[in-house]
Design a protein around this motif. Structure first.
Motif, PDB file in Angstrom:
ATOM      1  N   THR A   1     -10.027  17.082  35.599  1.00 38.24           N
ATOM      2  CA  THR A   1      -8.691  17.063  36.178  1.00 38.24           C
ATOM      3  C   THR A   1      -8.495  18.218  37.152  1.00 38.24           C
ATOM      4  OG1 THR A   1      -7.840  16.070  34.144  1.00 38.24           O
ATOM      5  CG2 THR A   1      -6.226  17.055  35.630  1.00 38.24           C
ATOM      6  N   LYS A   2      -8.999  19.388  36.780  1.00 42.48           N
ATOM      7  CA  LYS A   2      -8.895  20.565  37.645  1.00 42.48           C
ATOM      8  C   LYS A   2      -9.659  20.360  38.945  1.00 42.48           C
ATOM      9  CE  LYS A   2      -7.629  24.976  38.073  1.00 42.48           C
ATOM     10  NZ  LYS A   2      -6.217  25.408  38.088  1.00 42.48           N
ATOM     11  N   VAL A   3     -10.859  19.806  38.856  1.00 46.66           N
ATOM     12  CA  VAL A   3     -11.665  19.555  40.054  1.00 46.66           C
ATOM     13  C   VAL A   3     -10.975  18.544  40.959  1.00 46.66           C
ATOM     14  CG1 VAL A   3     -13.829  18.561  40.884  1.00 46.66           C
ATOM     15  CG2 VAL A   3     -13.858  20.190  39.001  1.00 46.66           C
ATOM     16  N   ASP A   4     -10.466  17.460  40.383  1.00 45.66           N
ATOM     17  CA  ASP A   4      -9.770  16.444  41.182  1.00 45.66           C
ATOM     18  C   ASP A   4      -8.554  17.036  41.881  1.00 45.66           C
ATOM     19  OD1 ASP A   4     -11.588  14.535  40.433  1.00 45.66           O
ATOM     20  OD2 ASP A   4     -10.372  13.738  38.789  1.00 45.66           O
ATOM     21  N   SER A   5      -7.839  17.909  41.196  1.00 47.30           N
ATOM     22  CA  SER A   5      -6.664  18.541  41.794  1.00 47.30           C
ATOM     23  C   SER A   5      -7.050  19.404  42.996  1.00 47.30           C
ATOM     24  CB  SER A   5      -5.940  19.382  40.742  1.00 47.30           C
ATOM     25  OG  SER A   5      -4.857  20.076  41.314  1.00 47.30           O
ATOM     26  N   ILE A   6      -8.134  20.194  42.837  1.00 47.18           N
ATOM     27  CA  ILE A   6      -8.579  21.051  43.936  1.00 47.18           C
ATOM     28  C   ILE A   6      -9.084  20.217  45.109  1.00 47.18           C
ATOM     29  CG2 ILE A   6     -10.272  22.802  44.599  1.00 47.18           C
ATOM     30  CD1 ILE A   6     -10.121  23.900  41.768  1.00 47.18           C
ATOM     31  N   VAL A   7      -9.826  19.157  44.814  1.00 44.58           N
ATOM     32  CA  VAL A   7     -10.374  18.308  45.878  1.00 44.58           C
ATOM     33  C   VAL A   7      -9.248  17.611  46.641  1.00 44.58           C
ATOM     34  CG1 VAL A   7     -11.720  16.228  46.331  1.00 44.58           C
ATOM     35  CG2 VAL A   7     -12.603  17.972  44.764  1.00 44.58           C
ATOM     36  N   ASN A   8      -8.260  17.070  45.934  1.00 43.30           N
ATOM     37  CA  ASN A   8      -7.137  16.415  46.611  1.00 43.30           C
ATOM     38  C   ASN A   8      -6.368  17.402  47.486  1.00 43.30           C
ATOM     39  OD1 ASN A   8      -7.678  13.928  45.419  1.00 43.30           O
ATOM     40  ND2 ASN A   8      -6.376  14.339  43.651  1.00 43.30           N
ATOM     41  N   ASP A   9      -6.188  18.610  46.975  1.00 41.09           N
ATOM     42  CA  ASP A   9      -5.496  19.637  47.757  1.00 41.09           C
ATOM     43  C   ASP A   9      -6.304  20.008  49.000  1.00 41.09           C
ATOM     44  OD1 ASP A   9      -3.254  21.628  47.919  1.00 41.09           O
ATOM     45  OD2 ASP A   9      -4.924  23.044  47.804  1.00 41.09           O
ATOM     46  N   MET A  10      -7.631  20.067  48.867  1.00 41.05           N
ATOM     47  CA  MET A  10      -8.487  20.361  50.013  1.00 41.05           C
ATOM     48  C   MET A  10      -8.404  19.272  51.074  1.00 41.05           C
ATOM     49  SD  MET A  10     -11.940  21.911  48.198  1.00 41.05           S
ATOM     50  CE  MET A  10     -12.852  21.764  49.731  1.00 41.05           C
ATOM     51  N   GLU A  11      -8.386  18.017  50.638  1.00 43.85           N
ATOM     52  CA  GLU A  11      -8.306  16.913  51.595  1.00 43.85           C
ATOM     53  C   GLU A  11      -6.980  16.926  52.354  1.00 43.85           C
ATOM     54  OE1 GLU A  11      -9.005  13.490  49.248  1.00 43.85           O
ATOM     55  OE2 GLU A  11     -11.187  13.740  49.189  1.00 43.85           O
ATOM     56  N   ASP A  12      -5.885  17.134  51.630  1.00 38.27           N
ATOM     57  CA  ASP A  12      -4.581  17.198  52.302  1.00 38.27           C
ATOM     58  C   ASP A  12      -4.510  18.390  53.257  1.00 38.27           C
ATOM     59  OD1 ASP A  12      -3.786  14.971  50.904  1.00 38.27           O
ATOM     60  OD2 ASP A  12      -2.783  16.102  49.311  1.00 38.27           O
ATOM     61  N   ALA A  13      -5.023  19.530  52.813  1.00 34.80           N
ATOM     62  CA  ALA A  13      -4.985  20.723  53.653  1.00 34.80           C
ATOM     63  C   ALA A  13      -5.872  20.566  54.887  1.00 34.80           C
ATOM     64  CB  ALA A  13      -5.428  21.941  52.847  1.00 34.80           C
ATOM     65  N   THR A  14      -6.985  19.847  54.748  1.00 32.79           N
ATOM     66  CA  THR A  14      -7.874  19.633  55.892  1.00 32.79           C
ATOM     67  C   THR A  14      -7.184  18.791  56.962  1.00 32.79           C
ATOM     68  OG1 THR A  14      -9.814  19.758  54.453  1.00 32.79           O
ATOM     69  CG2 THR A  14     -10.108  18.716  56.590  1.00 32.79           C
ATOM     70  N   ILE A  15      -6.435  17.782  56.543  1.00 33.94           N
ATOM     71  CA  ILE A  15      -5.686  16.964  57.507  1.00 33.94           C
ATOM     72  C   ILE A  15      -4.646  17.816  58.234  1.00 33.94           C
ATOM     73  CG2 ILE A  15      -4.105  15.010  57.738  1.00 33.94           C
ATOM     74  CD1 ILE A  15      -5.523  13.738  55.335  1.00 33.94           C
ATOM     75  N   SER A  16      -3.939  18.636  57.481  1.00 39.04           N
ATOM     76  CA  SER A  16      -2.945  19.529  58.096  1.00 39.04           C
ATOM     77  C   SER A  16      -3.617  20.540  59.021  1.00 39.04           C
ATOM     78  CB  SER A  16      -2.150  20.258  57.010  1.00 39.04           C
ATOM     79  OG  SER A  16      -1.477  19.346  56.181  1.00 39.04           O
ATOM     80  N   PHE A  17      -4.803  21.003  58.646  1.00 40.69           N
ATOM     81  CA  PHE A  17      -5.557  21.941  59.481  1.00 40.69           C
ATOM     82  C   PHE A  17      -5.926  21.316  60.812  1.00 40.69           C
ATOM     83  CE2 PHE A  17      -9.727  23.788  60.683  1.00 40.69           C
ATOM     84  CZ  PHE A  17      -9.323  25.098  60.901  1.00 40.69           C
ATOM     85  N   MET A  18      -6.354  20.050  60.795  1.00 38.99           N
ATOM     86  CA  MET A  18      -6.691  19.367  62.054  1.00 38.99           C
ATOM     87  C   MET A  18      -5.449  19.189  62.919  1.00 38.99           C
ATOM     88  SD  MET A  18      -9.894  18.865  62.361  1.00 38.99           S
ATOM     89  CE  MET A  18      -9.745  17.791  63.797  1.00 38.99           C
ATOM     90  N   ASP A  19      -4.313  18.912  62.312  1.00 38.93           N
ATOM     91  CA  ASP A  19      -3.066  18.798  63.085  1.00 38.93           C
ATOM     92  C   ASP A  19      -2.709  20.120  63.741  1.00 38.93           C
ATOM     93  OD1 ASP A  19      -2.836  16.172  62.273  1.00 38.93           O
ATOM     94  OD2 ASP A  19      -1.523  16.608  60.580  1.00 38.93           O
ATOM     95  N   ILE A  20      -2.929  21.226  63.044  1.00 39.08           N
ATOM     96  CA  ILE A  20      -2.660  22.548  63.622  1.00 39.08           C
ATOM     97  C   ILE A  20      -3.568  22.816  64.808  1.00 39.08           C
ATOM     98  CG2 ILE A  20      -2.822  25.039  63.176  1.00 39.08           C
ATOM     99  CD1 ILE A  20      -1.931  24.446  60.297  1.00 39.08           C
ATOM    100  N   LEU A  21      -4.852  22.440  64.689  1.00 41.97           N
ATOM    101  CA  LEU A  21      -5.779  22.648  65.791  1.00 41.97           C
ATOM    102  C   LEU A  21      -5.408  21.798  66.998  1.00 41.97           C
ATOM    103  CD1 LEU A  21      -9.256  22.774  63.986  1.00 41.97           C
ATOM    104  CD2 LEU A  21      -7.833  24.674  64.728  1.00 41.97           C
ATOM    105  N   VAL A  22      -4.952  20.586  66.758  1.00 39.68           N
ATOM    106  CA  VAL A  22      -4.542  19.705  67.863  1.00 39.68           C
ATOM    107  C   VAL A  22      -3.336  20.300  68.585  1.00 39.68           C
ATOM    108  CG1 VAL A  22      -3.591  17.438  68.428  1.00 39.68           C
ATOM    109  CG2 VAL A  22      -5.495  17.620  66.834  1.00 39.68           C
ATOM    110  N   LYS A  23      -2.376  20.831  67.837  1.00 42.57           N
ATOM    111  CA  LYS A  23      -1.171  21.402  68.464  1.00 42.57           C
ATOM    112  C   LYS A  23      -1.467  22.680  69.237  1.00 42.57           C
ATOM    113  CE  LYS A  23       1.310  21.581  64.729  1.00 42.57           C
ATOM    114  NZ  LYS A  23       2.488  21.852  63.833  1.00 42.57           N
ATOM    115  N   ASN A  24      -2.490  23.426  68.790  1.00 39.07           N
ATOM    116  CA  ASN A  24      -2.799  24.702  69.446  1.00 39.07           C
ATOM    117  C   ASN A  24      -4.028  24.619  70.365  1.00 39.07           C
ATOM    118  OD1 ASN A  24      -0.992  26.961  68.039  1.00 39.07           O
ATOM    119  ND2 ASN A  24      -1.602  25.474  66.458  1.00 39.07           N
ATOM    120  N   LYS A  25      -4.425  23.435  70.712  1.00 35.45           N
ATOM    121  CA  LYS A  25      -5.594  23.251  71.572  1.00 35.45           C
ATOM    122  C   LYS A  25      -5.294  23.723  72.990  1.00 35.45           C
ATOM    123  CE  LYS A  25      -9.775  21.826  72.571  1.00 35.45           C
ATOM    124  NZ  LYS A  25     -10.942  22.526  72.066  1.00 35.45           N
TER     125      LYS A  25
END
Length: 272
Positions: free
Chosen positions: A248-272
């Motif tokens: 459960t702990k691993v799944d929680s961290i992985v899901n958080d990483m996936e969501d954060a990665t999407i947000s990270f790409m959006d930040i890079l697109v806005k600051n390109k």
């Protein structure tokens, strides 16, 4: 550091288990000597009903025995040959569980706070400052972001591929040692069943040598044989609870990483 924690944990559990085993064996010897003295006293006082009543076992004292004492007594009755492997599986499994709990807790990070820092760094100091923020933050998420920023000059497609590839590596590290824990979960009851089968075979050998089916022989042999299965199942259930918690702990961290990665790409697109 992780290996050091695991080794210290294993050493501590093994020391505790050996000390308990030695103490249990000492208690068994003392108990046998006490029973011998008690039998002699009962034989001498057979003509004195009052004295015999004093030697009668107090049921309240039996009920008040601690769980720790009962477990040690049952461990000795089950036989060290088959109970010790089950105990070793439990100790090694718990050592790996503790190591994983430490690692996963250290891997957890506030993704929203990290994204906010990265975005502010990109706006105020550029990519190099954002890299520094990621390098100063511990955890797999910051490591993934750092790898993506290393490919920033090659384009967003290269950044996305880097995030996906290195994210898979970090996920594999999060799941490290879980396979060994699952092995000990399966091995503990298997060793218990093996001890039970062999114990029952020995019980039938005792019956064959006695030439008669004595209730004492059958009951004693069956009880000793089934104790290994009981301890094997208890060991597997304990490890299974922690194993599910870790998943459960691993799944929680992985899901958080996936969501954060999407947000990270959006930040890079806005600051390109």
């Amino acid at each position: 550091m992780k290996k050091l924690i695991a080794l210290l944990t294993v050493f501590g559990f093994l020391t505790f288990g050996i000390a308990n085993n030695a103490f249990a064996q000492k208690e068994k010897t003392d108990k046998a000597a006490t029973e011998q003295v008690t039998d002699t006293t009962v034989a001498e006082a057979a003509a004195a009903p009052a004295a015999q009543a004093e030697l009668t076992e107090d049921p309240d004292e039996t009920v008040s025995q601690s769980l720790h004492y009962v477990l040690k007594d049952k461990f000795i009755q089950g036989g060290a040959v088959w109970m010790t492997p089950v105990l070793i599986c439990l100790i090694l499994g718990l050592a790996l569980v503790i190591e994983r709990i430490f690692y996963l807790n250290l891997s957890s990070v506030n993704s929203k706070k990290l994204l906010s820092k990265v975005e502010d760094a990109l706006k105020n100091g550029g990519v190099e400052k954002a890299k520094q923020v990621c390098q100063d933050t511990k955890g797999p998420l910051a490591a993934v972001f750092s790898q993506g920023l290393e490919r920033y000059d090659e384009g967003l497609d290269s950044v996305e591929k880097s995030l996906v590839s290195y994210g898979g590596v970090q996920m594999a590290q999060l799941e490290n040692n879980l396979t060994w824990i699952s092995l000990f979960i399966a091995l503990s009851p298997s060793l218990g069943f093996l001890g039970t089968v062999i114990g029952m075979v020995q019980a039938f050998d005792d019956i064959e040598r006695a030439g008669d089916i004595s209730p004492t022989i059958v009951a004693g042999g069956m009880k000793t044989a089934l104790l290994t299965t009981v301890f094997g199942l208890i060991s597997a259930m304990i490890l299974q609870v922690f194993y599910n918690y870790l998943l459960t702990k691993v799944d929680s961290i992985v899901n958080d990483m996936e969501d954060a990665t999407i947000s990270f790409m959006d930040i890079l697109v806005k600051n390109k």
